[in-house]
Motif scaffolding. Structure first.
Motif, PDB file in Angstrom:
ATOM      1  N   UNK A  90      26.065  -7.776  96.505  1.00  0.00           N
ATOM      2  CA  UNK A  90      25.282  -8.417  95.543  1.00  0.00           C
ATOM      3  C   UNK A  90      24.495  -7.020  94.868  1.00  0.00           C
ATOM      4  N   UNK A  91      24.461  -5.996  95.572  1.00  0.00           N
ATOM      5  CA  UNK A  91      23.780  -4.586  95.166  1.00  0.00           C
ATOM      6  C   UNK A  91      24.921  -4.043  94.456  1.00  0.00           C
ATOM      7  N   UNK A  92      26.274  -4.075  94.666  1.00  0.00           N
ATOM      8  CA  UNK A  92      27.231  -3.560  93.867  1.00  0.00           C
ATOM      9  C   UNK A  92      27.369  -4.269  92.618  1.00  0.00           C
ATOM     10  N   UNK A  93      27.333  -5.416  92.565  1.00  0.00           N
ATOM     11  CA  UNK A  93      27.203  -6.257  91.158  1.00  0.00           C
ATOM     12  C   UNK A  93      26.118  -5.813  90.499  1.00  0.00           C
ATOM     13  N   UNK A  94      24.968  -5.917  90.915  1.00  0.00           N
ATOM     14  CA  UNK A  94      23.705  -5.697  90.294  1.00  0.00           C
ATOM     15  C   UNK A  94      23.928  -4.109  89.650  1.00  0.00           C
ATOM     16  N   UNK A  95      24.428  -3.258  90.324  1.00  0.00           N
ATOM     17  CA  UNK A  95      24.744  -1.823  89.723  1.00  0.00           C
ATOM     18  C   UNK A  95      25.375  -1.711  88.637  1.00  0.00           C
ATOM     19  N   UNK A  96      26.815  -2.389  88.664  1.00  0.00           N
ATOM     20  CA  UNK A  96      27.625  -2.354  87.551  1.00  0.00           C
ATOM     21  C   UNK A  96      26.854  -3.195  86.300  1.00  0.00           C
ATOM     22  N   UNK A  97      26.265  -4.258  86.434  1.00  0.00           N
ATOM     23  CA  UNK A  97      25.563  -4.974  85.429  1.00  0.00           C
ATOM     24  C   UNK A  97      24.673  -4.191  84.898  1.00  0.00           C
ATOM     25  N   UNK A  98      23.735  -3.593  85.724  1.00  0.00           N
ATOM     26  CA  UNK A  98      22.764  -2.764  85.238  1.00  0.00           C
ATOM     27  C   UNK A  98      23.066  -1.471  84.266  1.00  0.00           C
ATOM     28  N   UNK A  99      24.382  -0.846  84.762  1.00  0.00           N
ATOM     29  CA  UNK A  99      24.808  -0.019  83.860  1.00  0.00           C
ATOM     30  C   UNK A  99      25.376  -0.247  82.431  1.00  0.00           C
ATOM     31  N   UNK A 100      26.090  -1.647  82.637  1.00  0.00           N
ATOM     32  CA  UNK A 100      26.432  -2.054  81.179  1.00  0.00           C
ATOM     33  C   UNK A 100      25.378  -2.498  80.261  1.00  0.00           C
ATOM     34  N   UNK A 101      24.209  -3.162  81.130  1.00  0.00           N
ATOM     35  CA  UNK A 101      23.053  -3.425  80.134  1.00  0.00           C
ATOM     36  C   UNK A 101      22.532  -2.178  79.626  1.00  0.00           C
ATOM     37  N   UNK A 102      22.223  -1.331  80.295  1.00  0.00           N
ATOM     38  CA  UNK A 102      21.658  -0.029  80.063  1.00  0.00           C
ATOM     39  C   UNK A 102      22.499   0.497  78.641  1.00  0.00           C
ATOM     40  N   UNK A 103      23.707   0.850  78.734  1.00  0.00           N
ATOM     41  CA  UNK A 103      24.540   1.088  77.568  1.00  0.00           C
ATOM     42  C   UNK A 103      24.638   0.138  76.378  1.00  0.00           C
ATOM     43  N   UNK A 104      24.400  -1.375  76.695  1.00  0.00           N
ATOM     44  CA  UNK A 104      24.469  -2.055  75.428  1.00  0.00           C
ATOM     45  C   UNK A 104      22.934  -1.964  74.830  1.00  0.00           C
ATOM     46  N   UNK A 105      22.027  -1.650  75.735  1.00  0.00           N
ATOM     47  CA  UNK A 105      20.465  -1.704  75.203  1.00  0.00           C
ATOM     48  C   UNK A 105      20.480  -0.409  74.616  1.00  0.00           C
ATOM     49  N   UNK A 106      21.010   0.678  74.883  1.00  0.00           N
ATOM     50  CA  UNK A 106      20.815   2.048  74.341  1.00  0.00           C
ATOM     51  C   UNK A 106      21.669   1.994  72.773  1.00  0.00           C
ATOM     52  N   UNK A 107      22.684   1.391  72.813  1.00  0.00           N
ATOM     53  CA  UNK A 107      23.571   1.081  71.413  1.00  0.00           C
ATOM     54  C   UNK A 107      22.354   0.404  70.180  1.00  0.00           C
ATOM     55  N   UNK A 108      21.778  -0.772  70.955  1.00  0.00           N
ATOM     56  CA  UNK A 108      20.970  -1.522  70.257  1.00  0.00           C
ATOM     57  C   UNK A 108      19.834  -0.657  69.827  1.00  0.00           C
ATOM     58  N   UNK A 109      19.272   0.257  70.515  1.00  0.00           N
ATOM     59  CA  UNK A 109      18.196   1.246  70.435  1.00  0.00           C
ATOM     60  C   UNK A 109      18.573   2.223  69.296  1.00  0.00           C
ATOM     61  N   UNK A 110      19.883   2.657  69.181  1.00  0.00           N
ATOM     62  CA  UNK A 110      20.485   3.470  68.293  1.00  0.00           C
ATOM     63  C   UNK A 110      20.534   3.023  66.883  1.00  0.00           C
ATOM     64  N   UNK A 111      20.882   1.530  66.866  1.00  0.00           N
ATOM     65  CA  UNK A 111      21.259   0.774  65.676  1.00  0.00           C
ATOM     66  C   UNK A 111      19.854   0.542  64.939  1.00  0.00           C
ATOM     67  N   UNK A 112      18.852   0.241  65.662  1.00  0.00           N
ATOM     68  CA  UNK A 112      17.563  -0.192  65.168  1.00  0.00           C
ATOM     69  C   UNK A 112      16.779   1.279  64.683  1.00  0.00           C
TER      70      UNK A 112
END
Length: 509
Positions: free
Chosen positions: A152-174
């Protein structure tokens, strides 16, 4: 005058009950509060979705309330997300009873769903960023709920990395679009005067950033891995994830519809989504794990939803997001009954005759052509006609052609006709509710639509040919590739030798 007071007071009452919902789960964190308080908590969180539904059906226009904007679309999205959250929390009262994270689970789930609802109510893009970031953070923590489990920790780590990348792209666009227009309010940005300050190349870059911010949480190719690995989360968490968060991509693009008219971005989204439809469908067909089958289905369905956005059919995308969310959350909550405990029933082995297959093809073709002739000649209608024709043919084959006897085929025809009527009624109701707030987007050029046709038709043709030659080498290669693609990585296999050696060493020490 009374109507105006009612329109203003309803958002205020809605926000009060959202605050009470958060206070309610904070009470649950106190170990002195008995666990029976959870039933009171479920009663408290039932009020916000009810108020949102009242706001949806009594809405007479767009209302600004602080940094929030209430219109028919925002009321609908808030009601949808909070209703899913309410159902899942009510389901979890007994499902997770006895779990050591029982209290924190309800707190995180309420926080995540409320943050998600507030994100789509926000007119201020700074608040949208904060609330969407809170939603992704809450989802990551929910996946990591069983912290003692390395998988579960490994799955959460991968999800967190992907979510952070997506959020940063949204931050850049906004950040880019607000710097060009000088506004943080979305309603001010999406005006002709503000959009005139954005050059063509800047608009293309901003929309490409939005595409990146959308395809990651929607688990589209090549970012589908995080959703496949998230099946280790408890089933209620998967229900919320697939119903109210993964489909946020279509909601986000609908909110930015007036900006998302860049042909390059639409083409990129079309290609990625079309590939995702094929991959998701393939995963659904080859997997034996029921939850991974549902994940493959979600990847494909989100691909269809983003195709609708890329073709400017935002109303269809919202309808798709809501109906898919309700349907998929139901499937996840019923996942425990997927394993049948009774003896399998032996059916007749006879295959449907050529007549019934041919009749289904003709009916599907007739429905698709009729739909195309009765609607405006837009790019999306071509795709809709194709998908509708294929869906009717497939449904006829499964419900009628494979029906057992005359009674079975009559029942199949009735079910097919009933489904068509229900969908028409739902589509008409959504159209009346959202026609003033959902933008009809710019249609992409014919080459872009042809690319979509080529990708989808090629995938369908390959699948049909492989089913005709089940023992071909090509089928075996594609089958094994899909299985490998959808199976967990080594760090998500609990009995992998690396973890077994760790457990043995800990036991020896």
């Amino acid at each position: 005058m009374g109507g105006e007071v009612m329109s203003v007071s309803l958002p205020a009452v809605f926000m009060i009950f959202l605050i009470l919902s958060l206070i309610s789960v904070l009470f649950m964190l106190n170990p002195r509060i008995p666990l029976s308080f959870v039933r009171i908590h479920v009663g408290v969180i039932s009020f916000p979705p009810i108020i949102a539904l009242i706001g949806l059906f009594t809405n007479t226009g767009s209302i600004s309330f602080g940094p929030f904007r209430y219109d028919s679309l925002s009321w609908l999205l808030a009601a949808f997300v909070l209703t899913i959250g309410l159902i899942v929390q009510r389901y979890s009262v007994r499902y997770l009873h006895g779990d050591h994270s029982y209290r924190s689970y309800f707190t995180l789930l309420a926080f995540t769903t409320i943050a998600d609802a507030l994100a789509w109510l926000s007119d201020d893009l700074r608040l949208l960023l904060v609330c969407w970031g809170g939603t992704l953070l809450g989802l990551t923590l929910l996946i990591r709920m069983n912290k003692k489990w390395q998988v579960a920790r490994n799955a959460a780590l991968l999800s967190g990395k992907m979510f952070a990348l997506g959020w940063l792209l949204l931050l850049a666009a906004i950040s880019w679009v607000t710097q060009l227009t000088g506004h943080w309010q979305l309603s001010f940005i999406l005006t002709e005067k503000s959009l005139a300050h954005i050059d063509s190349w800047e608009k293309t870059c901003i929309t490409l950033l939005l595409v990146g911010a959308v395809v990651i949480p929607a688990a589209q190719f090549p970012f589908q891995r995080w959703l496949l690995d998230s099946v280790v989360a408890p089933t209620p968490i998967s229900a919320v994830m697939h119903a109210g968060i993964v489909n946020a991509g279509g909601i986000l693009l609908t909110r930015f519809a007036l900006l998302f008219d860049g042909e390059a971005a639409q083409l990129v989204l079309l290609i990625l989504s079309s590939i995702s439809v094929l991959i998701g469908t393939g995963i659904m067909l080859v997997q034996v794990d029921y939850k991974r089958q549902l994940v493959g289905s979600t990847i494909a369905q989100m691909g269809f939803m983003l195709i609708q956005c890329a073709l400017g059919a935002y109303l269809a995308a919202i309808i798709h997001a809501v109906l898919h969310g309700l349907f998929k959350s139901t499937l996840f909550l019923q996942a425990g009954s997927a394993v049948q405990h009774q003896e399998p029933v032996e059916y007749a082995s006879e295959r449907p005759s050529f007549f019934w297959k041919f009749a289904g093809g003709l009916i599907g073709l007739a429905v698709g052509v009729s739909f195309w002739l009765s609607t405006p000649g837009e790019a999306y209608q071509w795709v809709s006609a194709l998908i509708l024709s294929w869906s009717v043919t497939l449904a006829w084959t499964q419900l009628v052609a494979f029906g057992y006897g005359r009674i079975g085929r009559v029942a199949g025809v009735i079910m097919l006709a009933g489904a068509g009527i229900v969908y028409s009624v739902i589509h008409s109701a959504f159209s009346k509710l959202l026609h003033e707030t959902v933008h009809s987007g710019f249609q992409p050029s014919l080459p872009a639509v042809l690319i979509l046709f080529i990708v989808l038709l090629s995938g369908s043709a390959i699948g049909f040919l492989m089913t005709r030659k089940r023992f071909s080498t090509t089928l075996a290669v594609i089958y094994l590739w899909l299985v490998r693609l959808s199976e967990p990585k080594l760090d998500l296999v609990e009995n992998h030798p690396k973890y077994l050696s760790q457990l043995i060493s800990r036991g020896g020490s």
